[in-house]
Scaffold this active site. Structure first.
Site, mmCIF file in Angstrom:
data_model
loop_
_atom_site.group_PDB
_atom_site.id
_atom_site.type_symbol
_atom_site.label_atom_id
_atom_site.label_comp_id
_atom_site.label_asym_id
_atom_site.label_seq_id
_atom_site.Cartn_x
_atom_site.Cartn_y
_atom_site.Cartn_z
ATOM 1 N N ASP A 134 0.856 -1.198 0.000
ATOM 2 C CA ASP A 134 0.000 0.000 0.000
ATOM 3 C C ASP A 134 0.884 1.238 0.000
ATOM 4 O O ASP A 134 1.606 1.492 0.963
ATOM 5 C CB ASP A 134 -0.871 -0.073 1.272
ATOM 6 C CG ASP A 134 -1.616 1.223 1.564
ATOM 7 O OD1 ASP A 134 -1.780 2.042 0.641
ATOM 8 O OD2 ASP A 134 -2.043 1.392 2.725
ATOM 9 N N ASP A 152 -1.660 -0.905 -3.865
ATOM 10 C CA ASP A 152 -1.868 -0.051 -5.041
ATOM 11 C C ASP A 152 -0.609 -0.034 -5.909
ATOM 12 O O ASP A 152 0.408 -0.671 -5.579
ATOM 13 C CB ASP A 152 -2.271 1.370 -4.606
ATOM 14 C CG ASP A 152 -1.322 1.937 -3.566
ATOM 15 O OD1 ASP A 152 -0.115 1.620 -3.636
ATOM 16 O OD2 ASP A 152 -1.778 2.681 -2.676
ATOM 17 N N ASN A 190 -0.307 4.558 -0.617
ATOM 18 C CA ASN A 190 -0.935 5.830 -0.215
ATOM 19 C C ASN A 190 -1.566 5.792 1.172
ATOM 20 O O ASN A 190 -2.179 6.776 1.595
ATOM 21 C CB ASN A 190 -1.969 6.285 -1.264
ATOM 22 C CG ASN A 190 -3.192 5.376 -1.290
ATOM 23 O OD1 ASN A 190 -3.247 4.381 -0.564
ATOM 24 N ND2 ASN A 190 -4.160 5.710 -2.119
ATOM 25 N N ASP A 227 -9.639 -14.388 -17.563
ATOM 26 C CA ASP A 227 -10.522 -14.890 -16.514
ATOM 27 C C ASP A 227 -11.622 -15.765 -17.129
ATOM 28 O O ASP A 227 -12.196 -15.414 -18.154
ATOM 29 C CB ASP A 227 -11.145 -13.664 -15.823
ATOM 30 C CG ASP A 227 -11.894 -14.016 -14.564
ATOM 31 O OD1 ASP A 227 -11.268 -14.605 -13.664
ATOM 32 O OD2 ASP A 227 -13.090 -13.718 -14.471
ATOM 33 N N GLU A 249 -7.304 -18.938 -17.786
ATOM 34 C CA GLU A 249 -7.846 -19.624 -16.613
ATOM 35 C C GLU A 249 -8.889 -20.602 -17.152
ATOM 36 O O GLU A 249 -10.016 -20.224 -17.435
ATOM 37 C CB GLU A 249 -8.495 -18.629 -15.640
ATOM 38 C CG GLU A 249 -8.885 -19.311 -14.352
ATOM 39 C CD GLU A 249 -10.107 -18.711 -13.656
ATOM 40 O OE1 GLU A 249 -10.257 -18.953 -12.452
ATOM 41 O OE2 GLU A 249 -10.926 -18.035 -14.299
ATOM 42 N N ASP A 252 -4.095 3.959 2.487
ATOM 43 C CA ASP A 252 -5.530 3.724 2.725
ATOM 44 C C ASP A 252 -5.824 2.283 3.137
ATOM 45 O O ASP A 252 -6.991 1.882 3.243
ATOM 46 C CB ASP A 252 -6.357 4.104 1.476
ATOM 47 C CG ASP A 252 -6.026 3.229 0.269
ATOM 48 O OD1 ASP A 252 -5.117 2.370 0.383
ATOM 49 O OD2 ASP A 252 -6.673 3.393 -0.779
HETATM 50 C C1 NOJ Z 1 -11.813 -16.337 -11.486
HETATM 51 C C2 NOJ Z 1 -11.077 -15.377 -10.607
HETATM 52 O O1 NOJ Z 1 -9.790 -15.878 -10.350
HETATM 53 C C3 NOJ Z 1 -11.911 -15.224 -9.364
HETATM 54 O O2 NOJ Z 1 -11.217 -14.543 -8.360
HETATM 55 C C4 NOJ Z 1 -13.211 -14.543 -9.740
HETATM 56 O O3 NOJ Z 1 -14.048 -14.475 -8.616
HETATM 57 C C5 NOJ Z 1 -13.927 -15.311 -10.838
HETATM 58 N N1 NOJ Z 1 -13.053 -15.741 -11.883
HETATM 59 C C6 NOJ Z 1 -15.021 -14.473 -11.453
HETATM 60 O O4 NOJ Z 1 -14.457 -13.445 -12.220
#
Ligand code: NOJ
Length: 534
Positions: free
Chosen positions: A22, A30, A24, A203, A257, A26
């Protein structure tokens, strides 16, 4: 022809941005914090970074709910900060992959807002999956699909229509049959490639297309044949993206993924004109048991060879149980649907095995992922007070699954008490509480200790870079005692892992390069691993 790109052998460090550092004050990690720690990452010896989502987001799912794909969330910094970070990472010799979330966006995305403002049947709704409900008054969801986070995959609007979300209701699924959706993401890819991003982690790469008609899955669905994943049409999308990535002078890369039950399904994403690589979840989920590990390694190498893609190795990420904890349990497998929170754990055993596993994964051919904190030997934090839990899984599962916060706790850098250097002095509390016991695991505490996890990772990554990344992408098993796995890479290197509870003999060697535990009388202790020069 096989490409020799950097990504084939890269050690990639996963930055969970909210929890790395972190800058800044908060209490949330970041870009300023990350930039200040780039020398740490260079010294660790990784080749590239993968950053979890940094785009504008209401953070309903830690940034996996994107409201603007072309800008940075103010929690993390600005677009100029991102550009500065990319330039500096490159100067330090680090490539950068960022997360792309194409399966769904945020309910705060302008497209979804416009869809909600429009009446049923309006073209503004066609970028998503809006449907009337079933039952006399449309009071039942359009089909029986369940969200991965628990509960129905549909939410009803005041006007009576339902919309689809395979994750949280704040993450409406995009309709990839819509040309406008395709054009938008092609443009988003270019936007970031033009700013120097070296690649994307995709993703839910298996989920973008749905079976037309959105059929019910029924009471006992076949996990290899679900209407919301692995639809054939998804491959065309990745072919189009690959053409974009290959159009750059320094070609850009994709890592998918891809969570699918069979390797036959998985490997099709890695054909030469699709994604460059994908996470090896079969290995991540595998028990710490020699026969299972050997079989997974063989399967992985065989499968990837079919399509000429590099294998990858991964032990933990921001969705799993940290492997120090998993390997300290009686059941050492990982199951996304059952994280077994609170199962009895032997942390010393888990740590020994995690050290052995580090040397195993770093010795294998292909790419390897290190999740932030793996190199510090962090365990899953299992006692986060329930009122501090942020993961939507907790609410969506009706408080039966604590979810993933336990592997997302901010990193300990220095000092004797929270925030352990995660934030500057006088800052707000870290967004998730850190265990007091992490004072012994800070970077500062581990640096001077030659037996620490951090020092093991640094040494292993240095040796890997020097000796292993130019070797062919295969291994040869060395016959030996039961419960001891040993393999050669080329003629000059071997890795040995002792899964038994007794010390093991090492195969013939010229030199011992590195061990996860000190040898005793020349023997490799239980749960230990060694790298040998032959
Ligand atoms: C896979 C991601 O790694 C996970 O963290 C996320 O919740 C789901 N896809 C939905 O985007």
């Amino acid at each position: 022809m096989r490409s020799n790109g950097w990504w084939r052998t890269a050690a990639i460090y996963q930055i969970y941005l909210r929890s790395f550092a972190d800058g800044n004050g908060d209490g949330v990690g970041d870009l300023a914090g990350l930039r200040a720690r780039l020398p740490y990452l260079r010294e660790l010896g990784v080749d590239a970074l993968w950053l979890t989502p940094w785009n504008v987001s209401p953070m309903a799912d830690g940034g996996y709910d994107v409201a603007d794909y072309r800008d940075i969330d103010p929690l993390f910094g600005t677009l100029a900060d991102a550009e500065g970070f990319l330039a500096e990472a490159h100067e330090q010799g680090l490539r950068v992959l960022v997360d792309l979330v194409p399966n769904h966006c945020s309910d705060a995305h302008p497209w979804f807002r416009a869809a909600l403002a429009a009446p049923p049947g309006d073209p503004a709704r066609e970028r998503f999956w809006f449907r009337p409900g079933r039952g006399a008054g449309g009071e039942l969801p359009p089909n029986d699909w369940r969200s991965y986070f628990g509960g129905p995959a549909w939410t009803r609007l005041p006007d009576g229509e339902w919309y689809l979300h395979m994750f949280a209701p704040q993450q409406p699924e995009l309709n990839w049959e819509h040309e406008g959706v395709r054009a938008e993401f092609a443009d988003v890819l270019r936007f970031w490639f033009d700013r120097g991003v070296d690649g994307f982690r995709i993703d839910v790469a298996h989920g973008l297309m749905k079976t037309p008609g959105l059929p019910d899955v029924g009471a006992d669905p076949d996990p290899a044949d679900l209407p919301y994943q692995d639809h054939e049409g998804v491959h065309e999308i990745y072919r189009a993206w690959r053409r974009i990535a290959d159009g750059y002078a320094d070609p850009r890369v994709f890592v998918g993924e891809v969570w699918l039950p069979t390797t036959a399904q998985f490997v099709r994403y890695l054909r030469p004109d699709e994604l460059h690589s994908a996470f090896n979840f079969e290995f991540l989920c595998c028990a710490w048991e020699p026969n299972a590990i050997r079989k997974t390694i063989d399967d992985t190498l065989d499968t990837h060879r079919l399509v000429g893609a590099p294998p990858t190795w991964v032990l933990s990420n921001h969705d799993t149980i940290r492997h120090v904890t998993r390997y300290g349990r009686e059941d050492t497998t990982f199951d996304l649907g059952n994280r077994r929170h609170g199962a009895f754990t032997d942390p010393a055993l888990g740590t020994r095995r995690a050290r052995a596993a580090a040397l195993l994964t770093l010795a294998l051919p292909g790419g390897v992922y290190v999740y932030q904190g793996d190199e510090l030997g962090l365990a899953e934090v299992e006692d986060i007070p329930l009122e501090r839990i942020q993961d939507p899984t907790w609410e969506r599962s009706e408080h039966t699954d604590r979810g993933r916060d336990g592997c997302r706790v901010p990193l300990p850098w220095s000092g004797g008490e929270p925030p352990f250097g995660f934030s500057p002095p006088g800052a707000a509390q870290p967004w998730l509480p850190q265990p007091a016991g992490w004072s012994a695991l800070t970077v500062e505490a581990q640096e001077p200790d030659a037996s620490s996890m951090l020092r093991l990772y640094r040494q292993a990554l240095a040796i890997r870079r020097e000796r292993l990344t130019t070797l062919p992408e295969d291994i040869a098993w060395i016959a030996g005692d039961d419960g001891v796995l040993a393999f050669r890479r080329g003629d000059g290197f071997a890795c040995v892992v002792n899964f038994t509870a007794a010390p093991a003999r090492l195969p013939a060697h010229a030199d011992v390069l590195l061990t996860s535990e000190p040898l005793r009388d020349g023997l490799l202790p239980a749960d230990g691993s060694a790298w040998l020069a032959l």
